[in-house]
Design a protein around this motif. Sequence first.
Motif: not given
Lengths: 421, 479, 119
Positions: A66-69, C65-67, C96-98, C116-118
């Motif tokens: 999230e931080y580097y995102g 993997l997706m965190p 997408r993140c979140m 993360g994003n993928a």
Amino acid sequence: MHNIQCDVAIIGGGPAGLAAAVSAKKQGAQKVLIIERDTALGGILQQCIHPGFGLTYYNEELTGPEYYGRFIKQAESLGIESLLDTMVLEVQPTGKIICVNSKYGITYVDAKSVVLAMGCRERTRANIQIPGTRPAGIYTAGAAQRLINRQNEMVGREIVILGSGDIGMIMARRLTLEGAHVVAVVEIMNYLAGLTRNRVQCLDDYDIPLLLSHTVTRIVGNERVEGVYVAQVDENKRPIGETEEFYPCDTLLLSVGLIPENELSRATDIEISAVTNGPVVNQFMQTSNPAVFACGNVVHVNDLVDNVTLESEIAGREAARYAMGSFPQVKRRISLETGNNVRYLCPHLLDIADMDEQITLYFRVLAPEHNVTITAKSGDAVLYKKKAVKVNPGEMEHVTFKTGEIPASSDCVRVDVTKEV
Amino acid sequence: MLKTDVLIIGAGASGCAIARELSKYQLDVMVADKNEDVGGDASKSNSAIIHTGYDASPGTLESQLVVAANPMYDKLSEDLEIPFERVGAILPAITDEQFEKLPSIKEKAFKNRVYDVEYKTAEQLLKMEPNLNPEVKGGLYIPRESIIDPFLLVVALAENAQENGVSFLLSTKVTGLKIEGDRIAGAETTAGPIEAKYVINAAGLYCDEIAHMAGKDDYYVNPRKGQFYILDKNTSCKVEHIVLPIPTKLTKGKLMCPTIHGNMLVGPTAEDLTDKVDKSTTREGLDSIETDVRKLIPKVNLRDSITQYCGLRPNRNPEGLHVDTYDDVKNYVNLSGIRSTGLTGSVALGKYVAQTLIDIGMKAPFKTNFIEKRKNIPCFHKLSRNDQNLLIKQNPLYGKVICRCETITEGEIVEAIHRPIPARSVDAVKRRLRAGMGRCQGGFCGPRVIDILARELNIPVTEVNKNNKGSYMIAGKVR
Amino acid sequence: MQEKKIICTVCPIGCTIAVKGEGGKILSIEGHTCKRGEEYSANEFLHPVRILTSTVRLKGSDMPLMPVRSNKPLPRESLFDCMEEIKKTEAKVPVRCMDVIIKDILGTGIDIVATGNAE
């Protein structure tokens, strides 16, 4: 041969490089290029899936991605370019960068200024010279973290961790949550190397024993690790023979320190500090080569990414000013002296221009101490004075002052951490 | 059933050199080794020096082989593309007592027909080697003492032998020899029986066990442990020559020398053991290296060590290098007592053993199509920028650097995995290419090499080993 | 009565705070040096909570993997049960993140979200 011209070239697309790039662009540099060896930006934070980032910079608790995102989002919207999957082979003293990737082959990058943001690497088993056999199953904590969090590969089932650095403790929790058994975390010093928060949330929460003043004395196993001998150490950190005990395990993780990665910097002939193992920089994060700037863990190993971000923003901003010809005219140089219980100061020196600048000097203490006074003095002038209940080598401290407060008669600022009596 | 004219047991330097020599003849040759890779045990953990034989016992077979072998390396290293350099050795006398020993050492060299050993004054030595102990009294210079890449020597010999028709049976342990009358009919191995007209025991540390299978119990082997330090290329105190101590009655002592790739090598210890698998370094051993080498090079900085390792020399009891044939086991050649000079002597030993086979009745004409040269894997970091660029255009994998310390590309790693003698483990890749041999010791490239091995060998990552069977790197998938 | 020694993580000082309590009630707090420490130790004593971070399998991407993380702190005692749910879960690109990966995990009212994003 492929050629690229840019204003600011940044080597490394981790948190330091990203923050430097965003800041250089905001300062007005036209073309900012990040050169990154990985297939994606984000650096080590890609594998740091745990929380604890951004507490001071964003005032909220984020995970690494999230931080580097957030920085990647900014970099994209600002039009910062990047060259991924690209290894820098050489930075010439003139600032010319030679790098390589599969797509363009050997690539020459001509930049008006360069920011070194290569980060650091982990100390190895050989660095600390643990005797014994050389089986499979010995990993540095960061390598194990990459395998588990990015490559989906589990390193082992019965784990001993040597070193109480943050990555080691975070891996203890991560491995436990994935069903491995962490036998113990072994630390040679009589105090924790990492942050207290990580001890509580990564070790105590899972009843993982922390053995302070202990070390691994021998590794056993011909093909795969079969166990390690652990012994208590005396005040000189020498193992006490009769306390040696065998701990069966299949994996030994090492979290025994980080070293700034300065192979490229050395080749550019810039001055390297013997204490931090990173380039010597002034408050503009400028190295002894005026066109080369440096930030983040390549300069000194930081405790928090938030601090990396702050100093990288300075490096990016100043590298942009250098590229655009608006870099301040330096009038005099102030040396910085490490006084009592101060291991190093970063920046390493101050180059004073006409303006009255706000300066922050980061440092680490040599030994833990309670109830101390932190001072920065120049001649007779006290530039900074603050009391602290506790200082610890695992956590960075800082002093701040304005350059205008340095007496004209003095050419030195000294920082001390002294015990109150 | 597998059949061959000659079965060589052991794929170390000796076995591979013999295999290459025999591949010049019209023969079926097979090499069996218990390990997953060539390079044996002793052949991969030594001081990587090509000796002149100046200090051998005059008149012995060991002296003959080493003295004969040394001049062969100029051509061999060129033919097989093995990194090799004639850096020369110096033997400084630090004490008066040592100084008095110099004439007898020179005389011994003379008896070994090493005529180019020269006396040098203290001043000359300090000029040659500024980091030498300034108390040096004088010493000897042995110009043809040289350094080599010991891993590539063995791999190159094996690869060239294979190209000339030799088969290598790796992960194949010889468990018994079948004796019929006064001959060996063949070997029992973990890969099944092998019928052989001639059998050569080149099993190094385990040669007594093979000899026992052939009914020969006239000697035994105990391991003599040697521990070493390798120092970072950037270490503060370096040497340019092989710096040797004056030997004492008890030991040849500990040396410091550059490696062919620019690191510093310091060691070895010499500790007699009984356990043939005890390859562990010890605090005491490592500390003794520091104490001893400081007498020669006071400023040596062992804190700059990037690795420490240990090798086991096969020490024959009673001592002495032997190439034995027997009247009651007519088709069998037994090699024993091959120790520190074994790497050097291997290429002469190959010729010696070929002649021994002919002496005991083997008949084989020469091949007309022997391939003398071997091409090494392109070494990306040694190429000019232009050549690097051309290589990447041909194969983009050469544009992807995997080992950052030694600048080793994915192209090189993939090629090593698919060579005739394939690199099938993380250490096999490391030995051939040096990926993981630099200052981070695989911290960066290790995880990447595991994935490349799994992909190229088409095996699950859990089957990727560090070295031999059982040395798995990955315990399972996380998800 | 129960007594717990809690190392405070609010700031780097890391005070050791002794909390005594019974049946969900705090009887005494000792050893703290600030108000935030007092609050922290009370919470740690009564119902410690933690952000859980992990990974889920990711389909349709080069990344295996997706965190992920819990969008709010989870009760500490539920972490291993939550891990069992996470291990069973798979994400598919695009992520997408979140993005919510597991809604209301184990009825806690808390979601497991992607970090993360993928594509």
